[in-house]
Scaffold this motif. Structure first.
Motif, PDB file in Angstrom:
ATOM      1  N   ARG A  81     -15.489   0.142 -31.306  1.00 41.72           N
ATOM      2  CA  ARG A  81     -14.317  -0.613 -30.883  1.00 41.72           C
ATOM      3  C   ARG A  81     -13.165   0.322 -30.562  1.00 41.72           C
ATOM      4  NH1 ARG A  81     -13.375  -5.977 -34.278  1.00 41.72           N
ATOM      5  NH2 ARG A  81     -12.485  -6.614 -32.341  1.00 41.72           N
ATOM      6  N   GLU A 140     -17.961 -24.885 -34.146  1.00 39.90           N
ATOM      7  CA  GLU A 140     -19.409 -24.645 -34.188  1.00 39.90           C
ATOM      8  C   GLU A 140     -19.944 -24.729 -35.611  1.00 39.90           C
ATOM      9  OE1 GLU A 140     -20.034 -20.776 -32.680  1.00 39.90           O
ATOM     10  OE2 GLU A 140     -19.223 -21.385 -30.740  1.00 39.90           O
ATOM     11  N   ASP A 143     -18.519  -5.864 -29.327  1.00 41.68           N
ATOM     12  CA  ASP A 143     -17.905  -7.182 -29.352  1.00 41.68           C
ATOM     13  C   ASP A 143     -16.419  -7.000 -29.637  1.00 41.68           C
ATOM     14  OD1 ASP A 143     -17.057  -9.671 -29.788  1.00 41.68           O
ATOM     15  OD2 ASP A 143     -18.427 -10.122 -31.419  1.00 41.68           O
ATOM     16  N   ILE A 144     -15.669  -6.728 -28.593  1.00 46.59           N
ATOM     17  CA  ILE A 144     -14.246  -6.484 -28.843  1.00 46.59           C
ATOM     18  C   ILE A 144     -13.435  -7.715 -28.479  1.00 46.59           C
ATOM     19  CG2 ILE A 144     -13.813  -5.371 -26.627  1.00 46.59           C
ATOM     20  CD1 ILE A 144     -12.055  -3.409 -28.351  1.00 46.59           C
ATOM     21  N   ASN A 145     -14.105  -8.838 -28.414  1.00 43.31           N
ATOM     22  CA  ASN A 145     -13.434 -10.126 -28.231  1.00 43.31           C
ATOM     23  C   ASN A 145     -12.722 -10.211 -26.895  1.00 43.31           C
ATOM     24  OD1 ASN A 145     -14.121 -10.453 -30.919  1.00 43.31           O
ATOM     25  ND2 ASN A 145     -12.189  -9.554 -31.559  1.00 43.31           N
ATOM     26  N   LEU A 146     -13.243  -9.550 -25.894  1.00 44.02           N
ATOM     27  CA  LEU A 146     -12.511  -9.578 -24.641  1.00 44.02           C
ATOM     28  C   LEU A 146     -12.848 -10.803 -23.825  1.00 44.02           C
ATOM     29  CD1 LEU A 146     -12.432  -5.868 -23.603  1.00 44.02           C
ATOM     30  CD2 LEU A 146     -10.604  -7.290 -24.446  1.00 44.02           C
ATOM     31  N   ASN A 174     -12.833 -22.444 -31.735  1.00 48.11           N
ATOM     32  CA  ASN A 174     -14.207 -22.674 -31.278  1.00 48.11           C
ATOM     33  C   ASN A 174     -15.216 -22.365 -32.372  1.00 48.11           C
ATOM     34  OD1 ASN A 174     -13.512 -23.500 -28.761  1.00 48.11           O
ATOM     35  ND2 ASN A 174     -13.762 -21.510 -27.801  1.00 48.11           N
ATOM     36  N   GLU A 193      -6.438  -3.882 -29.105  1.00 48.05           N
ATOM     37  CA  GLU A 193      -7.244  -3.872 -27.892  1.00 48.05           C
ATOM     38  C   GLU A 193      -6.923  -2.680 -27.018  1.00 48.05           C
ATOM     39  OE1 GLU A 193      -7.045  -7.406 -25.527  1.00 48.05           O
ATOM     40  OE2 GLU A 193      -7.938  -8.554 -27.151  1.00 48.05           O
ATOM     41  N   LYS A 246      -7.962 -19.270 -29.986  1.00 45.12           N
ATOM     42  CA  LYS A 246      -8.926 -20.161 -29.346  1.00 45.12           C
ATOM     43  C   LYS A 246     -10.332 -19.851 -29.879  1.00 45.12           C
ATOM     44  CE  LYS A 246      -9.539 -23.164 -25.921  1.00 45.12           C
ATOM     45  NZ  LYS A 246      -9.852 -24.329 -26.662  1.00 45.12           N
ATOM     46  N   LYS A 247     -10.591 -18.578 -30.014  1.00 46.05           N
ATOM     47  CA  LYS A 247     -11.898 -18.169 -30.531  1.00 46.05           C
ATOM     48  C   LYS A 247     -12.101 -18.723 -31.943  1.00 46.05           C
ATOM     49  CE  LYS A 247     -12.542 -13.974 -31.975  1.00 46.05           C
ATOM     50  NZ  LYS A 247     -12.715 -12.523 -32.014  1.00 46.05           N
ATOM     51  N   ARG A 288      -5.869 -16.200 -27.010  1.00 44.81           N
ATOM     52  CA  ARG A 288      -7.321 -16.028 -26.899  1.00 44.81           C
ATOM     53  C   ARG A 288      -7.986 -15.934 -28.263  1.00 44.81           C
ATOM     54  NH1 ARG A 288      -9.210 -11.190 -25.792  1.00 44.81           N
ATOM     55  NH2 ARG A 288      -7.457 -10.648 -24.480  1.00 44.81           N
ATOM     56  N   TYR A 289      -7.384 -15.172 -29.163  1.00 41.82           N
ATOM     57  CA  TYR A 289      -7.964 -15.004 -30.493  1.00 41.82           C
ATOM     58  C   TYR A 289      -7.968 -16.331 -31.250  1.00 41.82           C
ATOM     59  CZ  TYR A 289      -7.793  -9.918 -30.080  1.00 41.82           C
ATOM     60  OH  TYR A 289      -7.995  -8.632 -29.710  1.00 41.82           O
ATOM     61  N   THR A 296     -15.347  -9.014 -35.575  1.00 43.36           N
ATOM     62  CA  THR A 296     -16.095  -9.420 -34.385  1.00 43.36           C
ATOM     63  C   THR A 296     -16.451 -10.892 -34.542  1.00 43.36           C
ATOM     64  OG1 THR A 296     -18.185  -8.856 -35.388  1.00 43.36           O
ATOM     65  CG2 THR A 296     -17.104  -7.134 -34.151  1.00 43.36           C
ATOM     66  N   ARG A 297     -16.987 -11.452 -33.475  1.00 46.24           N
ATOM     67  CA  ARG A 297     -17.219 -12.895 -33.505  1.00 46.24           C
ATOM     68  C   ARG A 297     -18.220 -13.280 -34.586  1.00 46.24           C
ATOM     69  NH1 ARG A 297     -18.828 -17.815 -31.629  1.00 46.24           N
ATOM     70  NH2 ARG A 297     -17.373 -18.890 -30.308  1.00 46.24           N
ATOM     71  N   SER A 317     -14.913 -16.309 -25.911  1.00 44.01           N
ATOM     72  CA  SER A 317     -13.925 -16.923 -26.794  1.00 44.01           C
ATOM     73  C   SER A 317     -14.613 -17.888 -27.729  1.00 44.01           C
ATOM     74  CB  SER A 317     -12.868 -17.637 -25.999  1.00 44.01           C
ATOM     75  OG  SER A 317     -13.458 -18.623 -25.206  1.00 44.01           O
ATOM     76  N   ASN A 336     -19.699 -22.013 -24.728  1.00 46.96           N
ATOM     77  CA  ASN A 336     -19.176 -22.653 -25.932  1.00 46.96           C
ATOM     78  C   ASN A 336     -20.026 -23.876 -26.305  1.00 46.96           C
ATOM     79  OD1 ASN A 336     -17.495 -23.299 -27.964  1.00 46.96           O
ATOM     80  ND2 ASN A 336     -15.828 -24.037 -26.674  1.00 46.96           N
TER      81      ASN A 336
END
Lengths: 190, 528
Positions: B344, B118, A184-187, B114, B444, B110-111, B107-108, B163-164, A190, A127
């Motif tokens: 996915r 950025e 990239d399944i976000n596993l 973040n 998921e 949090k992503k 988790r999602y 996706t990210r 983070s 991060n």
């Protein structure tokens, strides 16, 4: 008489023009300094993480003292470096190389890799890495603006007159703490 | 002299420019009211003069008074409306969309936090607040709050689907709007245009249905005043939106690429949002300039007429522009989207029913074939005695953190990135009511054939046959108690669209899903 007025008018216009360019140069330089402070904040984030990381790895991999020491040294070197962007970047790159070796070494310790603490640190480091890269992007964008301004005609005359210098770009290597999975399944990132 | 720079790099500089722009808006608003009020009262007085000869606009000083009163009136109205839009507009939109701050345990979410951090650094902004809408649609927007701090709102569906790098691209796009100054302006324009709608909302008593998935429902009123207000709103909107640059989405896309250096991801994100449902509830469509993809995105053409009246450029134009930056072709981008979707789907881990786990290994779906409606037993709609207990039902402290069915300690786990409690034995799940829609939005896990069949069976037996639903009731024999607060849980249908008999705790807003119930719910919604 009209000649004098004309001359004065032209002189006034030139002065205004010089002031405008000077101000814009000052503003650009201020942006560069500001964004450099931003990079330092993010770098500090990384310095703060490293002692924890080293401690965690020590608990599992005592034999890797040499690598760990190197990282600690590189960290204090980078931390104390207060020079230009390029010298800072050189110091950072030593640190990055050390960290890379550290992660390569940690591959050999399955318990370490499974440790929750280590995983958290790894995530946090990844991060921080992203943040360093984005702040670098912002800084370099500002440097590009300033450098263009100091080099193109006619503002380069003003820049030379008031000694505005080119700023340096900040180029460092990435650690790549772990590769992004192809799906990239976000596993895990983070 | 700043023509070379695409946007200001200094946030405070941006804010200063925004004020200059908003003064122009105020001026336009004032002129609008000046003419509107002037015209209406002019007609009124003239027609009054026809009946009462004593009243004339052209006698003495009355014309001057007329203009003076008109001037003051329109300044007051415009100022009030402007003030309201400036200081309540963003808050109203946020509330109306039920946007909530992200949950740091998720988790999602949090992503999302973040990623915003950025991109905010890359854009050089001091602070950007993230918000999330509990809706399954895919969309995002940026707003400027009353204290001038920018916020970014995205939907739960977007978070689950993207996706990210796509998420990063969407955030970059919104930040591009913010640093270009569009956001401040559009927030203001939309709030101004919807002034009357807000007045109406304030006047009406408003109770939102609790625990409902999706967004607020509109109360369809038949009041003529409402229509008048709506028509003034839309008139104003069209007037003001001519000031919004048609090019702003394309320019923001370009600036976004400068921030995240990934045009392909942005193109994919826009395509996904267009193809998937981008419609956010029953939200007033005059807010559409705020969104990354307009809620009525299908079928925007590039003809002159639609260019003037649409808030967004057509999909393919945007994608083409981004594809040229990679460079690649739009068709390749679309292929990529499909490819990612396929990958996915394959990456979803398969979840088995508890009945399968207990026998070890997958179970044949044929076993479900000869079960008649009513034989499953445990699904009920009402409590046995037919009485529905209130929230002050007895508290049973012995049951803390125990599975209400098996009396085993519950385990804290994560399911679809959401923290919940599971019973290790019966796989029942205790979920906070506010996070259920997150579980439903995310993909998921995949489900075993057995579960799919079970869900299909359930639909057949319960959802498509309300009569049999009524017959099969009251089999849940025991009273169960909330493992968190100890209150009695009430057997209720999940929603009236998906009549899955769950148990709800009304004092701490938890929902207990028995074995496979949550999975069936997910399956039913996913295959809907």
């Amino acid at each position: 008489m009209t000649g004098i007025y004309l001359f004065l008018g032209l002189g006034l216009l030139t002065l205004i023009w010089i002031i405008c360019i000077y101000n814009s140069l000052v503003r650009l330089r201020q942006h560069v300094r500001d964004s450099w402070a931003g990079i330092e904040t993010e770098l500090r984030r990384r310095y703060d993480l490293i002692p924890n990381l080293v401690e965690t790895i020590k608990g599992y991999a005592l034999h890797e003292r040499e690598v760990l020491n190197k990282v600690t040294e590189a960290r204090s070197l980078a931390l104390s470096s207060t020079g230009s962007p390029s010298s800072q970047a050189a110091d950072e790159n030593i640190l990055v190389k050390g960290l890379r070796r550290l992660f390569a070494v940690s591959e050999a310790y399955p318990e370490l890799k499974a440790s929750q603490n280590f995983l958290e640190l790894q995530k946090e480091l990844a991060n921080t890495e992203n943040r360093i890269q984005t702040s670098r992007r912002f800084y370099n964008g500002n440097v590009r603006d300033l450098n263009t301004r100091t080099e193109i005609f006619p503002s380069n005359i003003i820049a030379a007159l008031f000694q505005f210098r080119r700023s340096e770009y900040f180029e460092i290597e990435e650690i790549k703490v772990y590769e992004n999975p192809s799906i990239d399944i976000n596993l895990d990132n983070s | 002299m700043n023509s070379k720079k695409k946007f200001a790099r200094d946030f405070y500089e941006i804010q200063r420019k925004q004020w200059q722009k908003s003064l122009l808006l105020f001026l336009i608003l004032f002129i609008f009211y000046f003419f509107l009020v002037g015209f209406v009262s002019f007609i009124f007085i003239i027609s009054l003069g026809l009946f009462m000869p004593g009243i004339s606009l052209f006698a003495g000083n009355s014309l001057q008074y007329f203009f003076l009163i008109n001037l003051i009136l329109s300044i007051v109205v415009a100022a009030f409306q402007f003030y309201d839009a400036r200081f309540n507009g963003a808050k109203f939109i946020r509330k109306r969309l039920q946007a909530a701050a992200p949950d740091t345990n998720d988790r999602y979410h949090k992503k999302f936090i973040n990623t915003i951090d950025e991109m905010r650094i890359a854009a050089g902004l001091p602070r950007v607040t993230p918000y999330i809408i509990p809706a399954f649609a895919i969309n995002s927007m940026a707003l400027i709050e009353a204290d001038k701090s920018p916020i970014i709102i995205i939907t739960e569906g977007l978070l689950a689907e993207f996706t990210r790098d796509e998420l990063q691209a969407v955030i970059a796009h919104e930040l591009a709007h913010i640093i270009r100054g569009d956001t401040f302006y559009i927030t203001l324009v939309c709030s101004l245009a919807n002034f009357f709608e807000r007045l109406r909302e304030m006047a009406e008593p408003h109770d939102m249905p609790q625990g409902q998935i999706g967004v607020a429902q509109d109360t369809g009123g038949g009041n003529p005043l409402v229509y008048l207000a709506a028509s003034i709103s839309s008139l104003l909107m069209h007037l003001l939106s001519t000031l919004i640059s048609r090019q702003r989405e394309l320019l923001a896309d370009a600036t976004a690429v400068e921030l995240n250096r990934n045009p392909a991801a942005l193109a994919r994100a826009i395509y996904k949002a267009h193809v998937k449902n981008s419609f956010i509830g029953d939200f007033n469509l005059s807010y559409s300039p705020l969104f990354i993809v307009p809620p009525e995105s299908k079928g925007i053409s590039d003809r002159l007429f639609s260019r003037i009246f649409n808030s967004h450029p057509p999909l393919m134009k945007r994608i083409r522009q981004l594809a040229e930056m990679v460079p690649t072709s739009p068709a390749r981008i679309i292929d990529e989207v499909l490819e990612i979707r396929k990958r996915r789907a394959q990456a979803r881990s398969i979840l088995h029913s508890r009945e399968e786990i207990s026998t070890g290994g997958p179970k044949s779906t044929a076993l479900l074939d000869n079960i008649q409606p009513g034989e499953e037993g445990i699904w009920s709609v009402r409590s046995p005695k037919g009485k529905w207990l209130g929230p002050f039902s007895p508290v049973n402290p012995d049951k803390y953190n125990k599975c209400p069915r098996c009396r085993i300690s519950l385990k804290d786990t994560f399911y679809e990135g959401v923290a919940l409690k599971t019973c290790p034995s019966c796989k029942g799940k205790l979920v906070d009511s506010s996070v259920i829609d997150r579980i439903i939005a995310r993909r998921e896990v995949a489900f075993s054939d057995y579960l799919v069949k079970k869900a299909a069976k359930f639909r057949e037996n319960f959802l498509q046959n309300p009569v049999s639903t009524r017959k099969i009731n009251m089999e849940k024999s025991q009273d169960i108690f909330c493992p968190i607060c100890g209150s009695k849980m009430q057997p209720r249908p999940f929603t009236y669209q998906y009549i899955i008999p769950v148990d709800k705790c009304f004092s701490c807003h938890k929902t207990w899903f028995d074995t496979d119930e949550l999975e069936i719910l997910q399956l039913l919604i996913e295959n809907h």
